[in-house]
Design a protein around this motif. Sequence first.
Motif, short mmCIF file in Angstrom:
data_model
loop_
_atom_site.label_atom_id
_atom_site.label_comp_id
_atom_site.label_asym_id
_atom_site.label_seq_id
_atom_site.Cartn_x
_atom_site.Cartn_y
_atom_site.Cartn_z
N GLY A 10 0.21 21.72 -3.34
CA GLY A 10 -0.38 20.49 -2.82
C GLY A 10 0.50 19.29 -3.09
O GLY A 10 0.72 18.44 -2.22
N LEU A 11 1.04 19.22 -4.32
CA LEU A 11 1.95 18.13 -4.68
C LEU A 11 3.21 18.18 -3.80
O LEU A 11 3.73 17.15 -3.37
N VAL A 14 2.58 16.55 -0.51
CA VAL A 14 2.60 15.08 -0.58
C VAL A 14 4.05 14.59 -0.64
O VAL A 14 4.43 13.64 0.06
N LEU A 15 4.86 15.26 -1.48
CA LEU A 15 6.28 14.86 -1.58
C LEU A 15 7.00 15.12 -0.25
O LEU A 15 7.83 14.32 0.18
N SER A 17 5.84 14.94 2.66
CA SER A 17 5.47 13.98 3.70
C SER A 17 6.47 12.82 3.74
O SER A 17 6.56 12.12 4.76
N PHE A 44 0.21 11.83 7.80
CA PHE A 44 -1.13 11.75 7.21
C PHE A 44 -1.78 13.13 7.13
O PHE A 44 -2.45 13.47 6.16
N VAL A 47 -0.26 15.12 4.27
CA VAL A 47 -0.78 14.66 2.98
C VAL A 47 -2.21 15.15 2.77
O VAL A 47 -2.60 15.57 1.69
N ARG A 48 -2.98 15.10 3.85
CA ARG A 48 -4.39 15.54 3.76
C ARG A 48 -4.44 17.02 3.36
O ARG A 48 -5.26 17.41 2.53
N VAL A 51 -3.78 17.29 -0.30
CA VAL A 51 -4.93 16.92 -1.12
C VAL A 51 -5.98 18.03 -1.12
O VAL A 51 -6.55 18.37 -2.16
N THR A 54 -4.98 20.82 -3.35
CA THR A 54 -5.20 20.47 -4.75
C THR A 54 -6.66 20.66 -5.13
O THR A 54 -6.99 21.20 -6.19
N ARG A 55 -7.55 20.23 -4.23
CA ARG A 55 -8.98 20.38 -4.52
C ARG A 55 -9.34 21.86 -4.61
O ARG A 55 -10.14 22.27 -5.45
N PHE B 160 -3.51 14.97 -12.72
CA PHE B 160 -3.59 15.01 -11.26
C PHE B 160 -3.30 13.63 -10.67
O PHE B 160 -2.46 13.46 -9.79
N ARG B 164 0.12 12.37 -8.51
CA ARG B 164 0.00 11.92 -7.11
C ARG B 164 0.48 10.48 -6.95
O ARG B 164 1.07 10.13 -5.94
N ALA B 167 4.13 10.63 -6.75
CA ALA B 167 4.55 11.13 -5.44
C ALA B 167 4.45 10.03 -4.39
O ALA B 167 5.33 9.89 -3.54
N PHE B 170 7.26 7.69 -4.73
CA PHE B 170 8.46 8.32 -4.17
C PHE B 170 8.50 8.13 -2.65
O PHE B 170 9.56 7.82 -2.08
N VAL B 171 7.33 8.28 -2.01
CA VAL B 171 7.25 8.08 -0.56
C VAL B 171 7.60 6.64 -0.20
O VAL B 171 8.37 6.38 0.73
N PHE B 215 -2.33 5.15 3.36
CA PHE B 215 -2.07 6.51 2.86
C PHE B 215 -2.48 6.66 1.40
O PHE B 215 -3.18 7.60 1.02
N MET B 219 -5.76 8.80 0.99
CA MET B 219 -5.35 10.17 0.72
C MET B 219 -5.14 10.45 -0.78
O MET B 219 -5.10 11.61 -1.17
N ILE B 220 -4.95 9.41 -1.57
CA ILE B 220 -4.69 9.65 -2.99
C ILE B 220 -5.82 9.11 -3.86
O ILE B 220 -6.43 9.86 -4.64
N PRO B 223 -9.79 10.47 -2.69
CA PRO B 223 -10.03 11.88 -3.04
C PRO B 223 -9.83 12.13 -4.54
O PRO B 223 -10.57 12.92 -5.14
N LEU B 227 -12.83 13.72 -7.15
CA LEU B 227 -12.58 15.17 -7.29
C LEU B 227 -13.74 15.89 -7.97
O LEU B 227 -14.25 16.88 -7.48
#
Lengths: 65, 272
Positions: A10-11, A14-15, A17, A44, A47-48, A51, A54-55, B160, B164, B167, B170-171, B215, B219-220, B223, B227
């Motif tokens: 999952g990570l 994200v990276l 993306s 998007f 990334v979704r 996520v 990860t869940r 977690f 994120r 990350a 980084f984006v 985003f 998205m981060i 969520p 969690l």
Amino acid sequence: MVGRIYDIVGLGFVLGSAFIFYQCVRFLAQADYVAAVIALAAAFTVVRVGVELTRLGIAVGREGQ
Amino acid sequence: MNEHEPTATADPITDSSSAGTLSLWALLTAFVGIALWAQLLLVPLLAEFRYTDGRMAALGFYLIPVAILGLGIALKRSALLLMLFPVSLLPALAWLPEPDWAALHQGTTMIWLVSTLTAYFVVCSWRSPGWRPGSGNGGRPLDDDSDLAGVPLGVDYRGFFFSRLGASLFVLLTILYGIYFDREVGELFRLHHGEAEVVAMSFTTMVMFFAWCVFVYMMIIVPGANLEYDRRRLERELRQWTKQWEVRRQVVRVSGWAVASLVVAIAATLWF
């Protein structure tokens, strides 16, 4: 263990993306706005997925306890 | 008696203090929102008024954000203030004349703009104006986890969240590198925008920064913050679904056996 793998993947999404966001910048530089919007939507979505993975990882990790 | 009956009663002191906080919030939001709008669009708006052949569409685009801001504060709607107001600034920016764009890129204007935008988001999200504890869901708790109380959290949520966050930073750095430091992208800007290269770079920066904010928030942060809640809700729904499915499976099993025995009985009757 499986949960941790999901978490790392999952990570990674994200990276990963970041590459699509970079492509989006390239499209904007070329004044190709339609392509930029499509790339943004793709980023998007990626990334979704990250996520959600990860869940899933958290749910699986909890199940294994 | 239902244990979820609302027990909270109206507290005039709390109510009056929250009303005071709300009006302060409204004033601050109006102040910072107008400051943000003025930094971006006041000079071009005055320029449009100065000329007799002012563009009506541009006037509309410049004034729509103010209307949305006023409506958002009057109705106390977070969606209008946090989402629609910043988005309504984008079409107005697309109509900006080139000298105004270039002015935005000069000196420390961009830093002030980003600071004001950040201050605006902070002030707006300071409190949720339309919500009071116990006002929704008939006073019942939204997530009744009484049966899960005391169950320890199974995951390191801080790990977690911060991984994120790293990350997403980084984006952001990748986007900024692409716009300002990548030679190939710089060449593309020069090739496709010519003299308006700086303007195009500023526009790209603003669009990508806005996309990055969306985003990170959608998205981060959202969520990530939900969690544990989502996991418990999923567990509860699965439990509920399994219970229903158990009954259905029983019905299907009994019906299946009944039909099978009927078929066997009919077949046996016909055979003999």
